[in-house]
Design an enzyme around this catalytic site. Structure first.
Site: not given
Ligand SMILES: NC(=O)c1ccc[n+]([C@@H]2O[C@H](COP(=O)([O-])OP(=O)(O)OC[C@H]3O[C@@H](n4cnc5c(N)ncnc54)[C@H](O)[C@@H]3O)[C@@H](O)[C@H]2O)c1
Length: 319
Positions: A216, A193, A195-196, A180, A151, A279, A148
Site C-alpha cells: 500500500t 507509481v 506517473s508510471n 508520496n 537518499y 522497497d 536507497r
Molecule cells: N514528490 C514527492 O512525493 C516527495 C516525497 C518526499 C520528499 N520529497 C522531497 O521534495 C523535494 C522536491 O521533490 P520533487 O518531487 O519536486 O522532485 P523533483 O526531482 O521534481 O525536484 C527536485 C529539483 O531539485 C533540483 N536539483 C537536484 N539536485 C540539485 C542540486 N544539486 N542543486 C540545485 N538543484 C538541484 C532538480 O533539478 C529538480 O528541479 C525533494 O527534496 C524531495 O526529496 C518529495
C-alpha cells in the site's frame, strides 16, 4: 534581515524548477512575494516554470546547491534533491552531496541572513517501518548501505544538520516530512507509481505492478501538500517539526491501477514484476501533529487529483 511573515518577502526556493518547487513558486508569486528559484536542472526543467518567467517578481538562477550561494533573501525553502529512485540512484554520491552539502550551504546562508528555513525531508527517513502508521517520534528502520541509502541517509543527515543549527545557532527551522505526492508536472519517466501507471495507461501499454500489488501507499495531491508546506513555514517560531505532511488514505497498488484504468478508459493489461530491493511494504503518515499544530489536513480526493494529473500527462504526451 528578519523573516517578517506578514509582509511580502523575498523567498528562495531551491529545486524550484522541479515538480513540487514549481507549484510552490507559483503560489508564492500569486501571494505577491518575490521568488528566487535556484535549480541545476538535473530533474527539473524550465518548462515547469515557463508560465512564471515573464513575471518581474520571479527570477530563475542555474546553480548547484552543493556549492555556496550568496544572495539576499528573507526565507528559504530547501527542496533541491532528486526525489525518485531512478534519478537519485543515477549518481548516488551526488545525491548525498546534494542533501548534505546542500543543507550545509543553505543553513549557512540562513544563518548569515537570520532567515527562516524549511527543509523538504521525506517519509523515507522512516525506511521500511515497523510502526504503522508512522508518527514523527518513530526513529525509522533504514539500511545504511543499500541502494536507497544515498537518499534516505542523506535526508536523515540533513535533518540532523537542521536541528544542530537550531540548537547551536537558534536558527528558525521547519522540517517537513513529505509523503508520496502526485500531480501535474511530475516527471513522466521517473518510475514513480502514479506517473508510471498513468503514462502506461494513456499509451495502452501494460501496467507494471511490482510484487503482487498488495503493498500500500498513500498519495497526497500537490495542492494539498503545498498548502501544508506554507502553513508550516508560516507557523509559530516554536514549531520546528519534524512534521508529517501527506495523505493518510491508503490504497493498494492494484486499487490504484484499476482507478487509473477507469479514469483513462485504457485497454492496458496488468503485468507483475518482482519487488525492488529495500522497497517498503507499507507507508502511511500519521498526520495528527499537522492537524493539531497547523490545522492542516488534505482535502483533495484521489480520484479528483488523478483526473488533473491525467489531463496534464495527456497533453504532455500529445506534444
Ligand atoms: N514528490 C514527492 O512525493 C516527495 C516525497 C518526499 C520528499 N520529497 C522531497 O521534495 C523535494 C522536491 O521533490 P520533487 O518531487 O519536486 O522532485 P523533483 O526531482 O521534481 O525536484 C527536485 C529539483 O531539485 C533540483 N536539483 C537536484 N539536485 C540539485 C542540486 N544539486 N542543486 C540545485 N538543484 C538541484 C532538480 O533539478 C529538480 O528541479 C525533494 O527534496 C524531495 O526529496 C518529495
Amino acid at each position: 534581515m528578519t523573516s517578517s511573515l506578514n509582509m511580502k518577502n523575498k523567498i528562495l526556493v531551491t529545486g524550484g524548477a522541479g515538480f513540487l518547487g514549481s507549484h510552490l513558486c507559483g503560489v508564492l508569486i500569486k501571494e505577491g512575494h518575490d521568488v528566487l528559484c535556484v535549480d541545476n536542472f538535473f530533474t527539473g526543467n524550465k518548462d515547469n516554470v515557463n508560465h512564471l518567467l515573464l513575471n518581474p517578481k520571479f527570477e530563475l538562477m542555474r546553480h548547484d546547491v552543493t556549492f555556496p550561494l550568496y544572495v539576499e533573501v528573507d526565507q528559504i525553502y530547501n527542496l533541491a534533491c532528486p526525489a525518485s529512485p531512478i534519478h537519485y540512484q543515477h549518481d548516488p554520491v551526488q545525491t548525498t552531496k546534494t542533501s548534505v552539502h546542500g543543507a550545509i550551504n543553505m543553513l549557512g546562508l540562513a544563518k548569515r541572513l537570520n532567515a527562516r528555513i524549511l527543509q523538504a525531508s521525506t517519509s523515507e527517513v522512516y525506511g521500511d517501518p515497523e510502526v504503522h502508521p508512522q508518527t514523527e517520534d518513530y526513529w525509522g528502520r533504514v539500511n545504511p548501505i543499500g541502494i536507497r541509502s544515498c537518499y534516505d541517509e542523506g535526508k536523515r543527515c540533513a535533518e540532523t544538520l537542521f536541528f544542530d543549527y537550531w540548537r547551536q545557532h537558534q536558527l528558525e527551522i521547519k522540517v517537513m516530512r513529505i509523503f508520496n505526492t502526485y500531480g501535474p508536472r511530475m516527471h513522466p519517466n521517473d518510475g514513480r507509481v502514479v506517473s508510471n501507471f498513468i503514462v502506461q495507461a494513456l499509451k495502452n501499454e501494460s501496467i507494471t505492478i511490482y510484487g503482487d500489488g498488495s503493498q500500500t501507499r498513500s498519495f497526497c495531491y500537490v495542492d494539498d501538500l503545498i498548502g501544508g508546506m506554507k502553513k508550516l513555514m508560516e507557523s509559530d517560531k516554536a514549531i520546528t517539526g519534524p512534521i508529517n505532511i501527506g495523505n493518510p488514505n491508503e490504497f493498494t497498488m492494484l486499487e490504484l491501477a484499476e482507478l487509473v484504468l477507469k479514469l483513462t478508459s485504457s485497454h492496458s493489461k496488468l503485468t507483475f514484476k518482482s519487488l525492488p530491493e529495500d522497497d517498503p511494504k507499507q507507508r502511511q503518515p500519521d498526520i495528527s501533529l499537522a492537524k493539531a499544530k497547523l490545522d492542516w489536513e488534505p482535502k483533495i480526493k484521489l480520484e479528483d487529483g488523478l483526473k488533473e494529473t491525467i489531463a496534464y500527462f495527456r497533453k504532455l504526451l500529445q506534444t
